[in-house]
Scaffold this motif. Structure first.
Motif, PDB file in Angstrom:
ATOM      1  N   TYR A 100     -31.666  59.677  16.306  1.00 35.50           N
ATOM      2  CA  TYR A 100     -31.419  60.480  15.108  1.00 35.50           C
ATOM      3  C   TYR A 100     -30.968  61.881  15.505  1.00 35.50           C
ATOM      4  O   TYR A 100     -31.524  62.496  16.416  1.00 35.50           O
ATOM      5  CB  TYR A 100     -32.686  60.572  14.255  1.00 35.50           C
TER       6      TYR A 100
ATOM      7  N   LYS B 191     -32.757  55.747   2.240  1.00 37.57           N
ATOM      8  CA  LYS B 191     -31.645  55.727   3.179  1.00 37.57           C
ATOM      9  C   LYS B 191     -30.421  54.989   2.637  1.00 37.57           C
ATOM     10  O   LYS B 191     -29.302  55.196   3.105  1.00 37.57           O
ATOM     11  CB  LYS B 191     -32.095  55.103   4.502  1.00 37.57           C
TER      12      LYS B 191
ATOM     13  N   ASN C 163     -27.159  66.030  11.168  1.00 35.84           N
ATOM     14  CA  ASN C 163     -25.741  65.940  10.819  1.00 35.84           C
ATOM     15  C   ASN C 163     -25.267  67.138  10.010  1.00 35.84           C
ATOM     16  O   ASN C 163     -24.077  67.412   9.940  1.00 35.84           O
ATOM     17  CB  ASN C 163     -25.483  64.651  10.023  1.00 35.84           C
ATOM     18  N   LYS C 164     -26.197  67.838   9.396  1.00 41.09           N
ATOM     19  CA  LYS C 164     -25.847  69.031   8.636  1.00 41.09           C
ATOM     20  C   LYS C 164     -25.252  70.058   9.598  1.00 41.09           C
ATOM     21  O   LYS C 164     -25.755  70.231  10.711  1.00 41.09           O
ATOM     22  CB  LYS C 164     -27.099  69.603   7.977  1.00 41.09           C
TER      23      LYS C 164
ATOM     24  N   ARG D  32     -27.813  61.899  11.104  1.00 39.48           N
ATOM     25  CA  ARG D  32     -26.914  60.938  11.753  1.00 39.48           C
ATOM     26  C   ARG D  32     -27.744  59.956  12.570  1.00 39.48           C
ATOM     27  O   ARG D  32     -28.582  60.368  13.389  1.00 39.48           O
ATOM     28  CB  ARG D  32     -25.926  61.675  12.652  1.00 39.48           C
TER      29      ARG D  32
ATOM     30  N   PRO E  91     -27.176  60.417   4.788  1.00 38.48           N
ATOM     31  CA  PRO E  91     -26.118  60.443   5.812  1.00 38.48           C
ATOM     32  C   PRO E  91     -25.466  61.817   5.959  1.00 38.48           C
ATOM     33  O   PRO E  91     -24.903  62.126   7.018  1.00 38.48           O
ATOM     34  CB  PRO E  91     -25.116  59.395   5.320  1.00 38.48           C
TER      35      PRO E  91
ATOM     36  N   ALA F 286     -22.569  69.710  11.129  1.00 35.42           N
ATOM     37  CA  ALA F 286     -21.880  69.031  12.226  1.00 35.42           C
ATOM     38  C   ALA F 286     -20.427  69.474  12.329  1.00 35.42           C
ATOM     39  O   ALA F 286     -19.838  69.432  13.396  1.00 35.42           O
ATOM     40  CB  ALA F 286     -21.942  67.523  12.033  1.00 35.42           C
TER      41      ALA F 286
ATOM     42  N   SER G  30     -14.555  66.666  13.437  1.00 36.47           N
ATOM     43  CA  SER G  30     -14.432  66.119  14.784  1.00 36.47           C
ATOM     44  C   SER G  30     -13.714  67.085  15.716  1.00 36.47           C
ATOM     45  O   SER G  30     -13.949  67.101  16.918  1.00 36.47           O
ATOM     46  CB  SER G  30     -13.686  64.778  14.731  1.00 36.47           C
TER      47      SER G  30
ATOM     48  N   ASP H 290     -27.585  57.107  15.434  1.00 36.66           N
ATOM     49  CA  ASP H 290     -26.706  56.613  16.487  1.00 36.66           C
ATOM     50  C   ASP H 290     -27.568  55.938  17.555  1.00 36.66           C
ATOM     51  O   ASP H 290     -28.236  56.604  18.351  1.00 36.66           O
ATOM     52  CB  ASP H 290     -25.917  57.773  17.095  1.00 36.66           C
TER      53      ASP H 290
ATOM     54  N   ARG I 127     -23.189  65.555  21.033  1.00 41.89           N
ATOM     55  CA  ARG I 127     -23.033  64.140  21.369  1.00 41.89           C
ATOM     56  C   ARG I 127     -23.642  63.809  22.735  1.00 41.89           C
ATOM     57  O   ARG I 127     -23.961  62.661  23.015  1.00 41.89           O
ATOM     58  CB  ARG I 127     -21.552  63.756  21.354  1.00 41.89           C
TER      59      ARG I 127
ATOM     60  N   LYS J 156     -18.878  69.452   5.692  1.00 41.09           N
ATOM     61  CA  LYS J 156     -17.743  69.416   6.608  1.00 41.09           C
ATOM     62  C   LYS J 156     -16.699  70.450   6.211  1.00 41.09           C
ATOM     63  O   LYS J 156     -15.573  70.438   6.718  1.00 41.09           O
ATOM     64  CB  LYS J 156     -17.122  68.018   6.603  1.00 41.09           C
TER      65      LYS J 156
ATOM     66  N   PHE K  31     -26.901  69.499  16.919  1.00 43.48           N
ATOM     67  CA  PHE K  31     -26.052  68.323  17.022  1.00 43.48           C
ATOM     68  C   PHE K  31     -25.148  68.428  18.227  1.00 43.48           C
ATOM     69  O   PHE K  31     -24.335  69.335  18.330  1.00 43.48           O
ATOM     70  CB  PHE K  31     -25.201  68.192  15.758  1.00 43.48           C
TER      71      PHE K  31
END
Length: 469
Positions: free
Chosen positions: A328, A305, A331-332, A316, A312, A334, A337, A318, A288, A259, A286
């Motif tokens: 799935y 996991k 998430n790398k 990800r 994690p 990502a 926000s 969801d 949404r 991040k 990634f």
């Protein structure tokens, strides 16, 4: 290189030097002519050299990472992806016109040419005082190391094989408009080694900007090159230098790396800029709303996991995305926000150095010491981990390859790792639902080794194509 290649080289370098920025406008189209860049006028000061060097750095993109992930068993094509983006590559319908695969060829040579222009101007630029002299030496070292890195990236993708006499790529050490033939893998590797050795004497030890090439970054590049050359002693030496410079991230810090909140164990990263499409590698995987590619079940099932901090951080889960959509996501990369999909690309990390040293030690029949490195990495990533013992070299190397699959997922290494040992790409049935039969890619088949771009072989009669295309 070819006229097609140099058209972009002159345009990019001129822009980089005029604005001294990492951004560039790919829509400009200037005629290819050596008169566009006059080194005597463009590079007058040490600061000008830095501007040119920044232009060289700006030539690096994430195309290599993207293409590799689509070819390998790291990810799968979900039914929700109706865009068509990258689908031909995922299904191994690869030919010399497939730009998802071949774009990196021209991009790396653009960066190489920019670095060569900086290096070529060094003699005409006079440094004023000790501080400028030190900076000039540093910029020379960075340019040499960047040139070496780009050539190695080209070798990984386009070399016929990772053997000394196999066809490699043209090694370009001057900025000239020419029609080169391909040097052998061994010749290119030797030139890379020379550049890196010289660079190491020029970059100062106290230079620690990890968005550029530092001494630990040079050691990391050397370690990776030595691994491919099977120079096990060198791999151990250089990996150790990098490890000593930057320890592994703690379990608490590790998620923040992805991040851009933590710099732990990040040896060299490719800075991504908000507002640039080139900075949105995370959006490839990634999103949404629509997931273009998602992590494979083969990869997912390798992780603990509950206890593995990488799970994690990389993947990800969801289950609220709706029927027919993947639960799935990658998430790398990502990002945050506020900047979805925007994250710096980590080119070298200390985790990889542990794996390189462990593999080299195993090849040196020091499996015990290699196992220590593997166990140390796992202990840093998996809470409550119990160190393992291995029956011998082969068992350890098998475990290391599994660990590389997990540790370096979506970092652009998987296909090359398989190629290093002549292993096929295999996809589990649950990961190949939309693959149209693309479940086994063996050495010698199209896609296992990248093709030289069609435009290059047509423009340059000296540029031989890889077998099978």
């Amino acid at each position: 290189m070819t006229i097609r290649f140099f058209k972009y080289t002159f345009r990019y370098l001129a822009l980089a030097l005029l604005v001294s920025t990492l951004a560039c406008n790919k829509q400009l189209d200037l005629s290819p002519t050596d008169s566009i860049i006059d080194p005597g006028r463009t590079f007058r000061t040490v600061n000008d050299l830095n501007g040119g060097l920044l232009g060289a750095y700006s030539g690096l993109t994430y195309n290599t990472i993207y293409g590799i992930s689509l070819i390998t068993d790291e990810c799968t094509l979900p039914s929700e992806n109706g865009t068509g983006g990258g689908v031909a590559t995922y299904r191994w319908r690869i030919d010399p016109s497939n730009t998802t695969i071949t774009a990196s060829f021209g991009e790396y040579y653009v960066a190489i040419d920019r670095a060569n222009r900086v290096l070529g101007a060094m003699g005409a630029v006079t440094a004023k005082g000790d501080e400028e002299t030190a900076l000039k030496n540093q910029y020379r070292g960075e340019a040499l190391a960047l040139r070496a890195y780009c050539h190695f990236q080209l070798l990984q993708s386009y070399a016929e094989a990772y053997e000394p006499t196999a066809m490699g790529v043209p090694y370009m050490d001057t900025a000239v408009n020419s029609f080169p033939s391909r040097n052998t893998f061994g010749e290119v590797a030797a030139a890379i080694e020379r550049d890196l050795q010289l660079a190491k004497t020029l970059v100062p030890a106290d230079f620690d900007d990890n968005t550029r090439i530092t001494l630990p970054a040079i050691s990391a590049i050397q370690a990776r090159v030595a691994l491919y050359e099977k120079k096990w002693d060198d791999a151990v030496t250089y990996a150790t230098e990098a490890i000593d410079a930057l320890p592994l991230a703690s379990a608490a810090d590790f998620p923040g790396i992805w991040k851009d909140m933590k710099e732990s164990e990040v040896i060299w990263k490719l800075k991504q800029v908000a507002g640039s499409n080139d900075g949105l590698i995370g959006s490839v995987y990634f999103n949404r709303n629509v997931a273009l590619y998602v992590p494979s079940f083969e990869l997912i099932n390798l992780f603990d996991k509950t206890h593995d901090v990488r799970y994690p951080a990389y993947i990800r889960f969801d289950d609220t995305r709706g029927a027919g959509n993947s639960e799935y996501l990658v998430n790398k990369y990502a990002g945050t926000s506020g900047s979805l999909g925007l994250a710096d690309i980590k080119l070298f990390r200390t985790g990889e150095m542990y794996l390189i040293r462990a593999e080299a030690l195993a090849e040196k029949n020091q499996a015990g010491a290699g196992a220590d490195d593997l166990n140390a990495l796992r202990a840093a990533r998996i809470s409550g981990y119990t160190p393992q013992t291995f029956a011998g070299k082969d068992a350890l190397i098998t475990a290391l390859y599994t660990e590389r699959f997990k540790e370096l997922a979506f970092e652009g290494q998987r296909l090359f790792d398989l190629r290093r040992r002549g292993l096929s790409v295999t996809r589990n049935p649950e990961d190949a639902i939309n693959a149209l039969g693309a479940v086994l890619l063996k050495p010698g088949q199209k896609g296992y080794v990248y093709p030289i771009p069609d435009a290059e072989t047509k423009a340059n009669k000296n540029m031989k194509q890889n077998p099978g295309y």
